[in-house]
Design a protein around this motif. Sequence first.
Motif, mmCIF file in Angstrom:
data_model
loop_
_atom_site.group_PDB
_atom_site.id
_atom_site.type_symbol
_atom_site.label_atom_id
_atom_site.label_comp_id
_atom_site.label_asym_id
_atom_site.label_seq_id
_atom_site.Cartn_x
_atom_site.Cartn_y
_atom_site.Cartn_z
ATOM 1 N N ASN A 238 -126.954 -70.506 -6.995
ATOM 2 C CA ASN A 238 -126.645 -68.920 -7.029
ATOM 3 C C ASN A 238 -126.967 -68.624 -8.228
ATOM 4 O OD1 ASN A 238 -125.324 -66.410 -7.213
ATOM 5 N ND2 ASN A 238 -123.349 -67.109 -6.810
ATOM 6 N N SER A 240 -126.462 -65.867 -9.894
ATOM 7 C CA SER A 240 -125.476 -65.079 -10.728
ATOM 8 C C SER A 240 -124.370 -66.203 -11.167
ATOM 9 C CB SER A 240 -124.843 -64.065 -9.814
ATOM 10 O OG SER A 240 -125.734 -63.480 -9.047
ATOM 11 N N LYS A 331 -118.796 -70.785 -5.659
ATOM 12 C CA LYS A 331 -120.041 -70.480 -5.328
ATOM 13 C C LYS A 331 -121.205 -70.861 -6.227
ATOM 14 C CE LYS A 331 -117.973 -66.539 -2.832
ATOM 15 N NZ LYS A 331 -117.194 -67.407 -1.894
ATOM 16 N N LYS A 334 -125.295 -72.324 -2.546
ATOM 17 C CA LYS A 334 -125.104 -71.563 -1.358
ATOM 18 C C LYS A 334 -125.544 -72.535 -0.308
ATOM 19 C CE LYS A 334 -127.454 -68.012 -3.182
ATOM 20 N NZ LYS A 334 -128.097 -66.598 -3.267
HETATM 21 C C1 LIG Z 1 -122.686 -65.886 -6.938
HETATM 22 O O1 LIG Z 1 -121.980 -66.277 -8.133
HETATM 23 C C2 LIG Z 1 -121.043 -65.162 -8.560
HETATM 24 C C3 LIG Z 1 -120.513 -65.636 -9.707
HETATM 25 O O2 LIG Z 1 -119.600 -66.784 -9.471
HETATM 26 C C4 LIG Z 1 -120.169 -64.850 -7.427
HETATM 27 O O3 LIG Z 1 -119.534 -63.676 -7.702
HETATM 28 C C5 LIG Z 1 -121.095 -64.282 -6.122
HETATM 29 O O4 LIG Z 1 -120.130 -64.147 -5.025
HETATM 30 C C6 LIG Z 1 -122.047 -65.685 -5.927
HETATM 31 N N1 LIG Z 1 -122.823 -65.048 -4.733
HETATM 32 C C7 LIG Z 1 -122.774 -65.753 -3.522
HETATM 33 C C8 LIG Z 1 -123.969 -65.232 -2.542
HETATM 34 O O5 LIG Z 1 -122.174 -66.825 -3.197
#
Ligand SMILES: *[C@@H]1O[C@H](CO)[C@@H](O)[C@H](O)[C@H]1NC(C)=O
Length: 348
Positions: A238, A240, A331, A334
């Motif tokens: 991920n 982010s 998360k 993925k």
């Molecule tokens: C990716 O990580 C961010 C921060 O933890 C989270 O808010 C977001 O939902 C995640 N994205 C996915 C697609 O899981």
Amino acid sequence: MDSSTYGRDIALAFVGGFLAAVAILLAGGITVLRNSDAYGLGHWKLNAKMPLATMWMNLGYWTNADGERVQVFEEACSNLLREILSLAGLLGVEPTADDGTSSRSLAVLDVGFGCGDQTLELVRLTQPRGWSDFRYVGLTMNQDQVYSASRRIYSELAASYHLPAESFTLLCANAAVPRAWKPRVSQAVESLAKGGFTDRWFLALDCLYHFSPSRKPILEYAARILGANFMAFDLILNESASLRDTLTMRAVGMMMGCPMKTFLTEEQYREQLVECGYDAESIVIRDITEHVFPGVVKFLDDQERALSQYGISLGGYKLAGRLFDWFGRSKVVKASIVVARNKGSDKW
Ligand SMILES: *[C@@H]1O[C@H](CO)[C@@H](O)[C@H](O)[C@H]1NC(C)=O
């Protein structure tokens, strides 16, 4: 010492050794028999139906067609394969010609194929009658898996699908390093590019993150030498996720024996596919995290509880369960299905 005393000493030593061995065996036998709990639950071993009906191993897709949570491991595992085949457009291909024959033929390279369940299910799901010809080459690092899968495939498939045994080749080789393959492995894999197969696919179900030094050599080989399309289940970083989570994930990967940079973000993954010969426009990456981690975590917990009633522990899979729980909650990665078409392919 004359030769007769020498001979007697040897005979005595021999008899002494023999008696000692008998004594040790007796003591061992008595200990084993005393300790085996004839009135406990240890005799589950005698009641387990052998051979096991399935030997699946993947993270599973734990939602069924009605949107309900799947409870059974084999169902979840086979669902995951079905989802991949569905995204690749390979489910239920029907004969196209009026006389019931097909103009399409299917060739599959399957890496990390397991113990035969995946191969059998692939054949069931893709309906061989929809194809005029079918060829499958599976590679695994484990010789026991080759034996186990071969036994099942030749007994079950030949009987139910009238496919000739030559349609299947299962070999022990490191799929991550094509240039190190022995000639018979190269020949078998390259046979997928011959024979004029209209649909050629490279399948990697839940194993690519282990590939060392990276996914690249086999991705490139499949695209350029086999002219194959790509379908996989993989874990995608991920973009982010926090730095802390990302670093923890890298450490977890290394503990699992994966290369350091094995987890790629979606953007990096796409770039790598294009670099290896796949068409950028054709790449589909489907995030199925919600159908994977919560289900497998619940299943592992249930299985641990069920087994503990017989005094059996899940062992290392308990730790795996905690890791998958963290993957799902943080998360950080993925769970994803990836499909990409070969650049030379006009079939999409
Ligand atoms: C990716 O990580 C961010 C921060 O933890 C989270 O808010 C977001 O939902 C995640 N994205 C996915 C697609 O899981």
